[in-house]
Design an enzyme around this catalytic site. Sequence first.
Site, PDB file in Angstrom:
ATOM      1  N   ASP A  56       0.879  -1.178   0.000  1.00  0.00           N
ATOM      2  CA  ASP A  56       0.000   0.000   0.000  1.00  0.00           C
ATOM      3  C   ASP A  56       0.912   1.223   0.000  1.00  0.00           C
ATOM      4  OD1 ASP A  56      -2.072   1.801   0.414  1.00  0.00           O
ATOM      5  OD2 ASP A  56      -2.310   1.309   2.541  1.00  0.00           O
TER       6      ASP A  56
HETATM    7  C1  SPV Z   1      -6.709   1.753   4.540  1.00  0.00           C
HETATM    8  O1  SPV Z   1      -7.497   0.892   4.929  1.00  0.00           O
HETATM    9  O2  SPV Z   1      -6.154   1.709   3.448  1.00  0.00           O
HETATM   10  C2  SPV Z   1      -6.396   2.911   5.381  1.00  0.00           C
HETATM   11  C3  SPV Z   1      -6.439   2.753   6.822  1.00  0.00           C
HETATM   12  O3  SPV Z   1      -6.042   3.931   4.852  1.00  0.00           O
HETATM   13  S1  SPV Z   1      -4.844   2.310   7.333  1.00  0.00           S
HETATM   14  O4  SPV Z   1      -4.529   1.001   6.776  1.00  0.00           O
HETATM   15  O5  SPV Z   1      -4.920   2.291   8.764  1.00  0.00           O
HETATM   16  O6  SPV Z   1      -3.910   3.315   6.879  1.00  0.00           O
HETATM   17 MG    MG Z   2      -5.399   3.655   2.903  1.00  0.00          MG
END
Ligand code: SPV
Ligand code: MG
Length: 286
Positions: A56
């Site tokens: 991510d």
């Molecule tokens: C997501 O679910 O992508 C978020 C929340 O942005 S976190 O993973 O806590 O960043």
């Molecule tokens: Mg996110």
Amino acid sequence: MLRRSYSSFRSLVEKGELVRVAGAHDALGAVIAQQAGFDAVWSSSLEVSAARCIPDASLLTMTEYLEAASNMQKVLGIPVIADCDTGYGNNLNVVHMVHEYEAAGITAICMEDKLFPKLNSFAGGGQTLLSAEAFCGKIQAAKSAQATEDFFVVARTEALISHLSLEIALERCHAYCEAGADAVLIHSKSKTKDQVEAFLSRWNGRRPVVIVPTTYPDWHADDIAGAGVSVVIYANHGLRATVASLRETFESIRRRGDSTELEDRIAALSDVFELQQLKTWQKFDA
Ligand code: SPV
Ligand code: MG
């Protein structure tokens, strides 16, 4: 009915009750969240990228995230709130993003005040934030780009995630509201709710507050509502459940050489057909 109508995310928030949101990465997870009674679905950047087995870390494009969110919204009778990371670039990218998301029927987006490329909030030690001034510019760009009054922009601060003070988190959120944000998301990776509670006790209440209690999972929804939170996002539980369940399933079949042990625990095909709305589709062939 294959396509379902849904109310806007704004109208949910304006009811004044805690809005409970579940994270998803595809239409299947989103529909199961809806069946469980959630009010809305979070199209999560973590989930959508994890579903591709990549970090991510701003690797997917806006179009790919939009496709995921839109695939969910197409089959839901509840609204999607789309995690739009940093807005995929500068103010121009934000304007384009709002045009595209709104045209796809998404009624709420969330942008965070990290620098592009961002990394997931729980990976690494905290990142440099965009200046509050520049992020306000992005919020203004988003708000000026929306076509309908209903479109809802959540401004998320990563101040606490990046080890900045509560004062800075509050200052940033107040500035984001001045810039036109419809709500603020205060993110925290503290193991307890204390940090978020401290924020709430000093929040001026001018805009709704959104939280993501991933690292402080013991805070009950009733108490979250009592503390003045408007929206709670269970951002990644569906993804984590999927990982655990797939692992258990595949390992059992490999170990045993058959799937009898699992049959009672995994969904029946009739359940899958229902999720696919097979009967409704078959009416077209009558
Ligand atoms: C997501 O679910 O992508 C978020 C929340 O942005 S976190 O993973 O806590 O960043
Ligand atoms: Mg996110």
